[in-house]
Structure formats: C-alpha cells, structure tokens
Design a protein around this motif. Structure first.
Motif, PDB file in Angstrom:
ATOM      1  N   ILE A   8       0.862  -1.182   0.000  1.00 45.62           N
ATOM      2  CA  ILE A   8       0.000   0.000   0.000  1.00 45.62           C
ATOM      3  C   ILE A   8       0.896   1.228   0.000  1.00 45.62           C
ATOM      4  O   ILE A   8       1.799   1.350   0.835  1.00 45.62           O
ATOM      5  CB  ILE A   8      -0.922   0.021   1.233  1.00 45.62           C
ATOM      6  CG1 ILE A   8      -1.861  -1.195   1.218  1.00 45.62           C
ATOM      7  CG2 ILE A   8      -1.732   1.313   1.269  1.00 45.62           C
ATOM      8  CD1 ILE A   8      -2.686  -1.342   2.482  1.00 45.62           C
ATOM      9  N   PHE A   9       0.649   2.125  -0.969  1.00 44.45           N
ATOM     10  CA  PHE A   9       1.378   3.380  -1.046  1.00 44.45           C
ATOM     11  C   PHE A   9       0.379   4.504  -0.798  1.00 44.45           C
ATOM     12  O   PHE A   9      -0.650   4.583  -1.481  1.00 44.45           O
ATOM     13  CB  PHE A   9       2.027   3.553  -2.425  1.00 44.45           C
ATOM     14  CG  PHE A   9       3.068   2.512  -2.734  1.00 44.45           C
ATOM     15  CD1 PHE A   9       4.374   2.666  -2.290  1.00 44.45           C
ATOM     16  CD2 PHE A   9       2.742   1.372  -3.457  1.00 44.45           C
ATOM     17  CE1 PHE A   9       5.339   1.703  -2.569  1.00 44.45           C
ATOM     18  CE2 PHE A   9       3.689   0.411  -3.748  1.00 44.45           C
ATOM     19  CZ  PHE A   9       5.002   0.575  -3.294  1.00 44.45           C
ATOM     20  N   VAL A  27      -1.473  -4.234  -5.556  1.00 47.08           N
ATOM     21  CA  VAL A  27      -0.928  -3.019  -4.953  1.00 47.08           C
ATOM     22  C   VAL A  27      -2.037  -1.972  -4.884  1.00 47.08           C
ATOM     23  O   VAL A  27      -2.821  -1.826  -5.815  1.00 47.08           O
ATOM     24  CB  VAL A  27       0.271  -2.490  -5.767  1.00 47.08           C
ATOM     25  CG1 VAL A  27       0.737  -1.135  -5.264  1.00 47.08           C
ATOM     26  CG2 VAL A  27       1.424  -3.493  -5.715  1.00 47.08           C
ATOM     27  N   THR A  28      -2.087  -1.252  -3.763  1.00 51.62           N
ATOM     28  CA  THR A  28      -3.033  -0.156  -3.588  1.00 51.62           C
ATOM     29  C   THR A  28      -2.264   1.153  -3.549  1.00 51.62           C
ATOM     30  O   THR A  28      -1.282   1.287  -2.803  1.00 51.62           O
ATOM     31  CB  THR A  28      -3.837  -0.311  -2.279  1.00 51.62           C
ATOM     32  OG1 THR A  28      -4.622  -1.503  -2.359  1.00 51.62           O
ATOM     33  CG2 THR A  28      -4.748   0.882  -2.038  1.00 51.62           C
ATOM     34  N   PHE A  29      -2.714   2.096  -4.377  1.00 58.26           N
ATOM     35  CA  PHE A  29      -2.196   3.457  -4.361  1.00 58.26           C
ATOM     36  C   PHE A  29      -3.331   4.333  -3.833  1.00 58.26           C
ATOM     37  O   PHE A  29      -4.413   4.356  -4.411  1.00 58.26           O
ATOM     38  CB  PHE A  29      -1.804   3.918  -5.766  1.00 58.26           C
ATOM     39  CG  PHE A  29      -0.712   3.100  -6.394  1.00 58.26           C
ATOM     40  CD1 PHE A  29       0.622   3.376  -6.119  1.00 58.26           C
ATOM     41  CD2 PHE A  29      -1.012   2.069  -7.266  1.00 58.26           C
ATOM     42  CE1 PHE A  29       1.636   2.627  -6.705  1.00 58.26           C
ATOM     43  CE2 PHE A  29      -0.008   1.313  -7.863  1.00 58.26           C
ATOM     44  CZ  PHE A  29       1.321   1.599  -7.578  1.00 58.26           C
ATOM     45  N   PHE A  49      -6.365   2.113  -7.512  1.00 56.52           N
ATOM     46  CA  PHE A  49      -5.965   3.516  -7.438  1.00 56.52           C
ATOM     47  C   PHE A  49      -7.104   4.247  -6.741  1.00 56.52           C
ATOM     48  O   PHE A  49      -8.152   4.485  -7.346  1.00 56.52           O
ATOM     49  CB  PHE A  49      -5.734   4.093  -8.841  1.00 56.52           C
ATOM     50  CG  PHE A  49      -4.531   3.539  -9.541  1.00 56.52           C
ATOM     51  CD1 PHE A  49      -3.302   4.176  -9.437  1.00 56.52           C
ATOM     52  CD2 PHE A  49      -4.627   2.386 -10.308  1.00 56.52           C
ATOM     53  CE1 PHE A  49      -2.179   3.671 -10.094  1.00 56.52           C
ATOM     54  CE2 PHE A  49      -3.518   1.874 -10.964  1.00 56.52           C
ATOM     55  CZ  PHE A  49      -2.301   2.520 -10.851  1.00 56.52           C
ATOM     56  N   LYS A  50      -6.945   4.553  -5.462  1.00 57.89           N
ATOM     57  CA  LYS A  50      -8.016   5.182  -4.682  1.00 57.89           C
ATOM     58  C   LYS A  50      -7.688   6.650  -4.438  1.00 57.89           C
ATOM     59  O   LYS A  50      -6.633   6.979  -3.879  1.00 57.89           O
ATOM     60  CB  LYS A  50      -8.204   4.460  -3.357  1.00 57.89           C
ATOM     61  CG  LYS A  50      -9.362   5.011  -2.551  1.00 57.89           C
ATOM     62  CD  LYS A  50      -9.632   4.200  -1.312  1.00 57.89           C
ATOM     63  CE  LYS A  50     -10.823   4.788  -0.597  1.00 57.89           C
ATOM     64  NZ  LYS A  50     -11.152   4.046   0.608  1.00 57.89           N
ATOM     65  N   THR A  68      -8.727  -1.165 -10.641  1.00 58.95           N
ATOM     66  CA  THR A  68      -9.872  -0.370 -10.198  1.00 58.95           C
ATOM     67  C   THR A  68      -9.433   1.055  -9.912  1.00 58.95           C
ATOM     68  O   THR A  68      -8.440   1.283  -9.216  1.00 58.95           O
ATOM     69  CB  THR A  68     -10.503  -0.977  -8.926  1.00 58.95           C
ATOM     70  OG1 THR A  68     -10.926  -2.313  -9.210  1.00 58.95           O
ATOM     71  CG2 THR A  68     -11.697  -0.160  -8.465  1.00 58.95           C
ATOM     72  N   PHE A  69     -10.184   1.998 -10.477  1.00 59.06           N
ATOM     73  CA  PHE A  69     -10.013   3.414 -10.179  1.00 59.06           C
ATOM     74  C   PHE A  69     -11.193   3.812  -9.294  1.00 59.06           C
ATOM     75  O   PHE A  69     -12.343   3.638  -9.688  1.00 59.06           O
ATOM     76  CB  PHE A  69     -10.023   4.249 -11.467  1.00 59.06           C
ATOM     77  CG  PHE A  69      -8.923   3.897 -12.424  1.00 59.06           C
ATOM     78  CD1 PHE A  69      -7.629   4.336 -12.213  1.00 59.06           C
ATOM     79  CD2 PHE A  69      -9.189   3.108 -13.536  1.00 59.06           C
ATOM     80  CE1 PHE A  69      -6.615   4.004 -13.100  1.00 59.06           C
ATOM     81  CE2 PHE A  69      -8.183   2.778 -14.434  1.00 59.06           C
ATOM     82  CZ  PHE A  69      -6.896   3.225 -14.204  1.00 59.06           C
ATOM     83  N   GLN A  70     -10.907   4.321  -8.106  1.00 55.51           N
ATOM     84  CA  GLN A  70     -11.974   4.646  -7.161  1.00 55.51           C
ATOM     85  C   GLN A  70     -11.797   6.059  -6.623  1.00 55.51           C
ATOM     86  O   GLN A  70     -10.725   6.411  -6.124  1.00 55.51           O
ATOM     87  CB  GLN A  70     -11.965   3.634  -6.008  1.00 55.51           C
ATOM     88  CG  GLN A  70     -13.057   3.840  -4.993  1.00 55.51           C
ATOM     89  CD  GLN A  70     -13.030   2.752  -3.926  1.00 55.51           C
ATOM     90  OE1 GLN A  70     -12.557   1.640  -4.154  1.00 55.51           O
ATOM     91  NE2 GLN A  70     -13.540   3.081  -2.760  1.00 55.51           N
TER      92      GLN A  70
END
Length: 133
Positions: A8-9, A27-29, A49-50, A68-70
């Motif tokens: 997680i970044f 991976v979560t951005f 990509f949150k 996923t773009f959130q």
C-alpha cells in the motif's frame, strides 16, 4: 523487471515518474499523484488507485489487468494504447475526462449517478468497463 506485490502506497507524489518494466500485483495506491507519469511497459494486476490523480498519464504499452479506479480523476488517458491482452478496468465514483478507449470493443454498464460540480464535462459514474478482444 522489478516486481512489487501486496503493498500500500499512501500520499506519494509520482508526478512525471517513469514506471517502465515494473510489475505491480495487488498493490493499492491511495491519495497519490501520477500527473504526466509514464506507465509504458508496466503491468498493473489486481491493483487499486483510490483517490488518485492520473492526469495525462502515458499508458502506451502498459498492461491493466483488473485495475480499479476509485474516487479519483483520470484525464487525457489513452487507454487505446494499452496492451489489449487481459485488459480490464473498473471505476467507482471516478472522474474520466478526455479519455480514449476507441480501439476496444466494449460493453459498458452504467449505473445512475448524482452529478455535481466535479462531473461537468466528464464521464463520471459508478462504472464497470469490460473490454473484450
């Protein structure tokens, strides 16, 4: 090739950064800036990509596999330049403006949306995009 998995970044500024030949899996951005970044040759698999700003990102030659773009913003993206193999993106409450999807045969599922000031001149909705080759 650098592999980055299960990370997680948060709050990172990747403006104009080059991600060439990197592989990101699960991976979560979150709250990251990717303005004018270059994703060419990179692979993003099962990534989120949150609340990120992906304005003018160069996607040429990249692979987006179940991305996923959130709650973010994607402006000027040329998704038509991504590799078509296994291409799948999803978007939830994300602002898409001036993006190009032209080379894909796609099925769009649009759900009702409450428009606000952010969504003027944009493609904003709870949206799933499934691209089929």
């Amino acid at each position: 090739m650098e592999h980055i998995e299960d990370k997680i970044f948060k709050g990172e500024d990747y403006t104009k950064k080059v991600f060439y030949s990197k592989v990101f899996h699960e991976v979560t951005f979150e709250n990251c800036l990717f303005i004018e970044s270059h994703f060419g040759g990179a692979t993003f698999s099962s990534c989120l990509f949150k609340n990120c700003n992906l304005s003018l990102v160069n996607f040429e030659g990249s692979q987006l596999q179940d991305v996923t773009f959130q709650e973010g913003k994607v402006v000027g993206a040329r998704f038509d330049q991504c590799q078509k193999r296994l291409f799948l993106i999803r978007a939830k409450e994300t602002l898409f403006s001036s993006c190009n999807f032209l080379t894909y045969c796609c099925a769009l599922k649009l759900l009702p949306v409450a428009f606000n000031k952010r969504s003027i001149f944009a493609f904003v909705c709870l949206l799933s995009i499934f691209f089929i080759q």
